[in-house]
Design an enzyme around this catalytic site. Structure first.
Site, short mmCIF file in Angstrom:
data_model
loop_
_atom_site.label_atom_id
_atom_site.label_comp_id
_atom_site.label_asym_id
_atom_site.label_seq_id
_atom_site.Cartn_x
_atom_site.Cartn_y
_atom_site.Cartn_z
N HIS A 18 -46.02 61.88 -7.57
CA HIS A 18 -45.87 63.14 -7.61
C HIS A 18 -44.55 63.26 -6.33
O HIS A 18 -45.31 63.92 -5.16
CB HIS A 18 -46.64 63.44 -7.59
CG HIS A 18 -46.76 65.19 -7.85
ND1 HIS A 18 -47.90 65.94 -8.62
CD2 HIS A 18 -46.14 65.70 -7.86
CE1 HIS A 18 -47.35 66.69 -8.55
NE2 HIS A 18 -47.00 66.88 -7.50
N HIS A 20 -41.02 65.55 -5.86
CA HIS A 20 -40.03 66.29 -6.49
C HIS A 20 -38.39 66.20 -5.02
O HIS A 20 -38.67 66.16 -4.80
CB HIS A 20 -39.77 67.33 -6.66
CG HIS A 20 -41.52 68.21 -7.41
ND1 HIS A 20 -41.39 68.44 -8.83
CD2 HIS A 20 -42.81 68.31 -7.14
CE1 HIS A 20 -42.51 68.82 -8.88
NE2 HIS A 20 -43.26 68.51 -7.99
N HIS A 198 -47.38 68.62 -14.73
CA HIS A 198 -48.33 69.57 -14.32
C HIS A 198 -49.67 70.14 -14.43
O HIS A 198 -49.10 71.10 -16.21
CB HIS A 198 -47.48 69.98 -12.86
CG HIS A 198 -46.55 69.41 -11.77
ND1 HIS A 198 -45.47 68.81 -12.42
CD2 HIS A 198 -46.59 69.82 -10.64
CE1 HIS A 198 -45.26 68.80 -11.34
NE2 HIS A 198 -45.47 68.96 -9.93
N GLU A 201 -52.92 73.04 -11.05
CA GLU A 201 -52.92 73.57 -9.39
C GLU A 201 -53.50 74.48 -9.04
O GLU A 201 -54.28 74.87 -8.44
CB GLU A 201 -51.28 73.40 -9.85
CG GLU A 201 -50.79 72.80 -7.85
CD GLU A 201 -48.97 72.84 -7.41
OE1 GLU A 201 -48.51 73.17 -8.65
OE2 GLU A 201 -48.98 72.81 -6.55
N ASP A 280 -43.61 67.82 -1.73
CA ASP A 280 -41.95 68.57 -1.78
C ASP A 280 -42.36 68.36 -0.10
O ASP A 280 -43.17 69.20 0.58
CB ASP A 280 -42.17 70.28 -2.20
CG ASP A 280 -42.16 69.92 -3.62
OD1 ASP A 280 -41.06 69.55 -4.66
OD2 ASP A 280 -43.42 70.40 -3.64
N1 ADE Z 1 -41.95 72.36 -8.26
C1 ADE Z 1 -42.00 71.50 -7.70
N2 ADE Z 1 -42.91 71.46 -6.86
C2 ADE Z 1 -43.80 72.36 -7.72
C3 ADE Z 1 -45.83 72.12 -7.64
N3 ADE Z 1 -46.37 71.68 -6.30
N4 ADE Z 1 -45.90 72.74 -8.45
C4 ADE Z 1 -44.90 73.13 -9.31
N5 ADE Z 1 -43.91 73.54 -10.05
C5 ADE Z 1 -43.11 72.21 -8.33
ZN ZN Z 2 -45.44 68.94 -8.15
#
Ligand code: ADE
Ligand code: ZN
Length: 341
Positions: A18, A20, A198, A201, A280
């Site tokens: 996971h 990005h 996703h 969250e 990220d």
């Molecule tokens: N895009 C990048 N990081 C993200 C995250 N944590 N949740 C949803 N979309 C994303």
């Molecule tokens: Zn993510």
């Protein structure tokens, strides 16, 4: 000679499931690329960018994340971004990656789909050759943009069908239920893509169920909200549905109040197939090993539990079964030969 937990976690063979790629854009590279491309960014310096990275929820992060993407314009930019991540990954025991990229963020600004994907794939190929890091690339649809835009993106990807392993769903979760994307994911599955999404969250457990039942998700990205539903928790455990948990992200985006309250250990104790990931890292203050260690420290995880998380990262991956078995054997071999102080 026994090693400390940091050294142990660094050397542990790991997969990252996971991540990005756009979320690995460090401020220094953002500023350099912006200058190279004559693009305006909102920061005077890398320090100023980092100082601005204070988030109170997912949206407040996404606003800066998408703004940062404006620095990425040419194929070489996407190559450099991906290569920088792989170089870091190689230094911390990552041997397999399944990164996301967000094509619509770029195509909506006039960057060609091919420019994005060719830069990323060239770096992933080089990473496999030079660092031995295997990969499966995942294309994510932005759930807060129209379904037609996701459908167009799926069409753009046709030329690269054999080089893109899966599709995902990300961006602002609340109010953007998985069911809206049923048709896009039906077609994606017919075309042979793996499916992740996703869910849970910031959104409710129903979004996790929707991702599984309607989109056919094989893995849930985040999924923290499953703890609110005992029935869903049992289902995820019974069906061995992997969750890609992102501890530092969850703290920085206030999904949890602090690391000590993070549900990672509860999920492990509930027999779920959980993995640890960085999401990220350029925005959340830590790469993969930092996530393992931050969780270990706050939740009192042992070296054996970190080893299980690393083994899970391969079990939950889209590698072939024989590759999974070989990687898990490497994890167990490392553990057996690396005493921890
Ligand atoms: N895009 C990048 N990081 C993200 C995250 N944590 N949740 C949803 N979309 C994303
Ligand atoms: Zn993510």
């Amino acid at each position: 000679m026994p090693v400390d937990l940091r050294t142990y976690a660094l050397g542990l063979p790991k997969a990252e499931l996971h991540l990005h790629l756009e979320g690995t854009l460090e401020p220094e590279m953002m500023l350099a690329l912006a200058q190279r491309n004559g693009v305006e960014v909102r920061y005077e310096s890398a320090e100023a960018a980092r100082a601005a990275y204070e988030f109170h929820d997912l949206q407040s992060f996404l606003d800066l994340y998408y703004a940062g993407c404006a620095a990425l314009v040419t194929e070489d930019d996407f190559y450099d971004l991906t290569w920088a991540y792989l170089t870091r990954a190689a230094q911390e025991g990552i041997v397999h990656v399944e990164p996301f990229f967000d094509p619509q963020t770029h195509t909506d600004r006039g960057v060609l789909f091919g420019t994005v994907v060719q830069g990323i794939l060239r770096a992933l190929e080089d990473g496999q050759e030079l660092y031995g890091i295997t990969y499966r690339l995942i294309m994510s649809f932005l759930r807060d943009r129209p379904v037609e835009s996701a459908m167009r993106t799926l069409e753009h990807a046709r030329l690269y069908r054999r080089r893109i392993a899966g599709v995902g769903l990300d961006s602002a979760e609340m109010g953007h239920q998985p069911e809206d994307f049923a048709e896009v994911f039906d077609i994606a599955r017919e075309r042979g893509y793996h499916v992740v999404a996703h869910a849970g969250e910031e959104g409710p457990p129903a979004y996790i169920a929707g991702a599984l039942d309607v989109l056919g998700a094989e893995r849930i990205d985040h999924g923290d909200a499953c703890l609110q539903s005992p029935a869903l928790l049992s289902r995820l455990a019974r069906d061995r549905v992997p969750l890609t948990i992102c501890p530092l992200s969850n703290v920085r985006l206030r999904v949890v109040p602090d690391m000590a309250s993070h549900p990672l250990k509860k999920l492990m104790d509930s027999e779920l197939l959980v993995t640890v990931n960085s999401d990220d890292p350029a925005y959340f203050g830590g790469y993969l090993t930092d996530n393992y260690l931050a969780a270990a420290e706050a939740l009192g995880l042992s070296a054996a539990q970190l080893t299980d998380l690393a083994a899970n990262s391969f079990a939950a991956s889209f590698l072939d079964d024989d590759e999974k078995d070989a990687r898990i054997l490497e994890v167990r071999h490392y553990a057996a030969h690396t005493p921890v102080e």
